[in-house]
Design an enzyme around this catalytic site. Structure first.
Site, PDB file in Angstrom:
ATOM      1  N   HIS A  55       0.818  -1.222   0.000  1.00  0.00           N
ATOM      2  CA  HIS A  55       0.000   0.000   0.000  1.00  0.00           C
ATOM      3  C   HIS A  55       0.848   1.267   0.000  1.00  0.00           C
ATOM      4  O   HIS A  55       0.396   2.308  -0.457  1.00  0.00           O
ATOM      5  CB  HIS A  55      -0.994  -0.032   1.155  1.00  0.00           C
ATOM      6  CG  HIS A  55      -2.074  -1.054   0.941  1.00  0.00           C
ATOM      7  ND1 HIS A  55      -3.406  -0.738   0.955  1.00  0.00           N
ATOM      8  CD2 HIS A  55      -2.015  -2.388   0.674  1.00  0.00           C
ATOM      9  CE1 HIS A  55      -4.123  -1.831   0.723  1.00  0.00           C
ATOM     10  NE2 HIS A  55      -3.298  -2.843   0.551  1.00  0.00           N
ATOM     11  N   GLY A  74       5.622   6.400  -4.394  1.00  0.00           N
ATOM     12  CA  GLY A  74       5.926   4.965  -4.319  1.00  0.00           C
ATOM     13  C   GLY A  74       6.375   4.551  -2.931  1.00  0.00           C
ATOM     14  O   GLY A  74       5.750   4.941  -1.932  1.00  0.00           O
ATOM     15  N   SER A  78       5.209   7.379   2.742  1.00  0.00           N
ATOM     16  CA  SER A  78       4.160   8.401   2.904  1.00  0.00           C
ATOM     17  C   SER A  78       2.961   7.895   3.702  1.00  0.00           C
ATOM     18  O   SER A  78       2.342   8.647   4.451  1.00  0.00           O
ATOM     19  CB  SER A  78       3.702   8.919   1.535  1.00  0.00           C
ATOM     20  OG  SER A  78       3.091   7.891   0.782  1.00  0.00           O
ATOM     21  N   THR A 187      -1.246 -15.829   0.267  1.00  0.00           N
ATOM     22  CA  THR A 187      -1.128 -17.128   0.945  1.00  0.00           C
ATOM     23  C   THR A 187      -0.904 -16.944   2.451  1.00  0.00           C
ATOM     24  O   THR A 187      -1.093 -17.876   3.228  1.00  0.00           O
ATOM     25  CB  THR A 187       0.021 -17.985   0.347  1.00  0.00           C
ATOM     26  OG1 THR A 187      -0.002 -19.278   0.944  1.00  0.00           O
ATOM     27  CG2 THR A 187       1.385 -17.370   0.598  1.00  0.00           C
ATOM     28  N   LEU A 209       1.480 -20.333   6.647  1.00  0.00           N
ATOM     29  CA  LEU A 209       2.445 -20.986   5.751  1.00  0.00           C
ATOM     30  C   LEU A 209       2.466 -20.316   4.386  1.00  0.00           C
ATOM     31  O   LEU A 209       1.406 -20.026   3.814  1.00  0.00           O
ATOM     32  CB  LEU A 209       2.074 -22.466   5.550  1.00  0.00           C
ATOM     33  CG  LEU A 209       2.017 -23.369   6.771  1.00  0.00           C
ATOM     34  CD1 LEU A 209       1.640 -24.786   6.351  1.00  0.00           C
ATOM     35  CD2 LEU A 209       3.370 -23.354   7.494  1.00  0.00           C
TER      36      LEU A 209
HETATM   37 CA    CA Z   1      -1.002 -20.391   2.980  1.00  0.00          CA
END
Ligand code: CA
Ligand code: HEB
Length: 345
Positions: A55, A74, A78, A187, A209
């Site tokens: 973000h 970027g 900020s 994930t 994981l």
């Molecule tokens: Ca996972």
């Protein structure tokens, strides 16, 4: 070759580094592990620190600059330097909490806010078994003004909107394929603010994981909502307790990206290497790499992957919504037992 890898002794009297500028990071790493990540765990604060890297970094737009409008800096810190502005942008909801938790740590060390955000994300990810060792640089320049609103993708955006935004921010580098690589981060993720009635709803059954279950589980037919229905940016998931973002669902099924998405299933080296590659580039958006020092050596090598790719209990290939036209979905064992719920993070 000793002559080529001469190391400097750090002032702490314990560590050595290839560049003296990296020495300060050993103490930052220790502070993060002890005082933010509960002794080195892949839990909510690690997930949120990784999300924060995105973000901050993605808020840069050459397209706005071309119109004479400031497009953001970027990976310039900020979001944490002007939190009262940027955390009120709709897609940044909830990030005020991790910014607040990181604040005293940044203050204790001689490090730019921009460097700290990316370093905290890399250390947080390193606590997740199976993760890649993510890049760490120092020397970023801190923001002097907030990024404009409208640059962070939302889960209710269409694939076109998301692909266009990522292409703009990366000056054409992040195409739809690399967008899939970036989404590997989901994930180790959960949603706190998409469903106002429940928090900590994971995107896969293994949020601690760094595995490929996220890519498998997002391809299963959605059957219910983990909490309330009708939330903007959410679609039905296959498992009780699991949240599915609309954007993950549509990118997994888009003809431009479905085969790339499926190719990650059970391909642990790919889930490591491709994310390592895109994070390296994302983490220095808006900065000049020639004025940065590479301190990746300070990031711990994460533990080996755990578990094996599987269908959650009660589900199988029959529950896959095949989206890749070229390759059939691979077969995996189904976990034993009754269909279970995913626990909140
Ligand atoms: Ca996972
Ligand atoms: Fe993400 C989370 C969206 C990309 C990382 N995400 C998330 C969420 C959402 C999203 C909505 C939830 C939030 C809450 O809390 O509620 N993403 C998204 C989108 C996109 C993305 C739309 C574009 C496509 N991500 C991304 C990237 C990354 C990420 C690139 C990397 C870096 N995320 C993330 C994480 C998480 C998330 C880590 C988790 C957090 C927690 O858990 O807290």
């Amino acid at each position: 070759n000793a002559a080529l890898t001469r190391r400097v002794a750090c002032p702490d009297g314990v560590n050595t580094a290839t560049n003296a500028a990296c020495c300060q990071l050993f103490a930052v790493r220790e502070d993060l592990q002890q005082n933010l990540f509960h002794g080195g765990l892949c839990t909510a604060e690690a997930h949120e620190s990784l999300r924060l890297t995105f973000h901050d970094a993605i808020a840069i737009s050459p397209a706005l600059e071309a119109q004479g409008i400031f497009g953001g800096g970027g990976a310039d810190g900020s979001i944490a330097i002007f939190p009262e502005i940027e955390t009120n942008f709709h897609p940044n909801i909830g990030l005020d909490e991790i910014i607040e938790l990181q604040k005293p740590l940044v203050a204790r060390h001689n490090i730019s806010v921009a460097d700290f955000i990316q370093f905290a994300g890399a250390i947080g990810a390193s606590n997740c078994a199976g993760a890649p060792q993510l890049a760490a640089f120092v020397g970023r320049k801190d923001a002097t003004q907030p990024a404009p609103d409208g640059l962070v993708p939302e889960p209710f955006h269409t694939p076109d909107q998301i692909f266009d935004r990522l292409a703009d921010a990366s000056q054409g580098e992040f195409d739809p394929i690399l967008t899939v690589w970036l989404l590997t981060a989901h994930t180790v993720a959960a949603a706190n603010d998409v469903d106002p009635t429940k928090s900590g709803l994971p995107f896969d059954s293994t949020p601690e994981l760094w595995d490929t279950q996220f890519f498998l589980e997002t391809q299963l037919r959605g059957t219910s909502f983990p909490g309330s229905g009708g939330n903007q940016g959410e679609v039905e998931s296959p498992l009780a307790g699991e949240m599915r973002l609309q954007s993950d669902h549509t990118i997994a099924r888009d003809s431009r990206t479905a085969c790339e998405w499926q190719s990650f299933v059970d391909n642990q080296p790919k889930a490591q290497q491709m994310f390592q590659f895109v994070f390296h580039d994302l983490s220095i958006f808006g900065q000049d790499i020639n004025s940065l020092v590479d301190c990746t050596e300070v990031v711990p090598i994460p533990a080996d992957p755990q578990g094996h790719t599987h269908f959650p209990a009660g589900l199988s290939n029959a529950d896959i919504e095949q989206a890749c036209a070229e390759t059939p979905f691979p077969t995996f064992p189904t976990d034993p037992g009754p269909k279970t719920a995913v626990a909140p993070v």
